[in-house]
Design a protein around this motif. Structure first.
Motif, PDB file in Angstrom:
ATOM      1  N   SER A 284      -5.282  -0.403  16.354  1.00  0.00           N
ATOM      2  CA  SER A 284      -3.756  -0.886  16.029  1.00  0.00           C
ATOM      3  C   SER A 284      -2.917   0.197  16.246  1.00  0.00           C
ATOM      4  O   SER A 284      -3.232   1.482  16.162  1.00  0.00           O
ATOM      5  CB  SER A 284      -3.404  -1.641  14.829  1.00  0.00           C
ATOM      6  N   LEU A 285      -1.565  -0.033  16.820  1.00  0.00           N
ATOM      7  CA  LEU A 285      -0.537   0.959  16.803  1.00  0.00           C
ATOM      8  C   LEU A 285      -0.130   1.416  15.435  1.00  0.00           C
ATOM      9  O   LEU A 285       0.278   2.486  15.258  1.00  0.00           O
ATOM     10  CB  LEU A 285       0.706   0.321  17.816  1.00  0.00           C
ATOM     11  N   ASP A 286      -0.233   0.400  14.573  1.00  0.00           N
ATOM     12  CA  ASP A 286       0.202   0.700  13.090  1.00  0.00           C
ATOM     13  C   ASP A 286      -0.752   1.790  12.622  1.00  0.00           C
ATOM     14  O   ASP A 286      -0.139   2.726  11.804  1.00  0.00           O
ATOM     15  CB  ASP A 286       0.206  -0.474  12.121  1.00  0.00           C
ATOM     16  N   ALA A 287      -1.995   1.682  13.121  1.00  0.00           N
ATOM     17  CA  ALA A 287      -3.074   2.734  12.359  1.00  0.00           C
ATOM     18  C   ALA A 287      -2.595   4.126  13.219  1.00  0.00           C
ATOM     19  O   ALA A 287      -2.869   5.089  12.487  1.00  0.00           O
ATOM     20  CB  ALA A 287      -4.527   2.480  12.629  1.00  0.00           C
ATOM     21  N   TRP A 288      -2.521   4.021  14.356  1.00  0.00           N
ATOM     22  CA  TRP A 288      -2.083   5.292  15.171  1.00  0.00           C
ATOM     23  C   TRP A 288      -0.828   5.847  14.612  1.00  0.00           C
ATOM     24  O   TRP A 288      -0.749   7.161  14.278  1.00  0.00           O
ATOM     25  CB  TRP A 288      -1.974   4.714  16.686  1.00  0.00           C
ATOM     26  N   LEU A 289       0.158   5.138  14.371  1.00  0.00           N
ATOM     27  CA  LEU A 289       1.414   5.712  13.978  1.00  0.00           C
ATOM     28  C   LEU A 289       1.273   6.250  12.702  1.00  0.00           C
ATOM     29  O   LEU A 289       2.199   7.181  12.139  1.00  0.00           O
ATOM     30  CB  LEU A 289       2.557   4.549  13.951  1.00  0.00           C
ATOM     31  N   ALA A 290       0.394   5.623  11.723  1.00  0.00           N
ATOM     32  CA  ALA A 290       0.006   6.223  10.458  1.00  0.00           C
ATOM     33  C   ALA A 290      -0.760   7.455  10.254  1.00  0.00           C
ATOM     34  O   ALA A 290      -0.701   8.177   8.944  1.00  0.00           O
ATOM     35  CB  ALA A 290      -0.412   5.004   9.674  1.00  0.00           C
TER      36      ALA A 290
END
Length: 170
Positions: A163-169
């Motif tokens: 997910s982009l959420d995990a990548w951004l975090a």
């Protein structure tokens, strides 16, 4: 004493299942499954917005001034939700919006059923008046309730694999 340790072991096992790596893979499956549902629903309606508006009109809930904006806008909202779920961007917010939309759908279907209106829900295209023998209210409510449970999982556990959420975090 031994039973307390066994209880802690079970709680720990449940905790690992809910919070562990398997939960992130399960979350990915849930996220992509909901994306397919929203994408399918949106694509089925976007090519014929007049038919989508007719499906909204058939519920006899909204004033006529809101039927076209809702009918024409709903497919684009569904497609946006699908895209965001595929990307895994804003997963918790998308899951909350999904859950709210599904609650509205369940309420609309329940309302039509309670008022004795015979319609196709228009959930995946089509919609409008049908013969009473063709209504499938219970199945539609159960189906949407299942999708609501998937949304609830993503509200509770928005962190998923790929997910982009995990990548951004990170």
């Amino acid at each position: 004493m031994a039973s307390q340790q066994a209880d802690r072991g079970r709680v720990s096992g449940v905790r690992r299942a809910v919070d562990g790596a398997a939960a992130e893979w399960f979350g990915l499956a849930v996220r992509l499954g909901l994306a397919v549902v929203w994408g399918w629903a949106g694509l089925a309606k976007v090519s014929d917005p007049a038919e989508a508006a007719q499906a909204v009109r058939a519920y006899e809930i909204l004033p006529e001034s809101l039927v076209k904006p809702v009918g024409w806008g709903l497919p684009f909202l569904e497609l946006a939700l699908a895209l965001l779920l595929v990307l895994g961007l804003g997963t918790r917010i998308v899951a909350i919006v999904s859950a709210a939309l599904l609650l509205v759908f369940i309420a609309g279907i329940s309302s039509a059923w309670a008022r004795g209106i015979s319609i196709d829900c228009g959930c995946f295209g089509g919609g409008g008046a049908v013969d009473e023998s063709q209504t499938e209210y219970l199945q539609e409510i159960l189906r949407d309730s299942g999708f609501l449970l998937l949304s609830a999982w993503l509200v509770y556990r928005p962190r998923t694999r790929l997910s982009l959420d995990a990548w951004l975090a990170a």
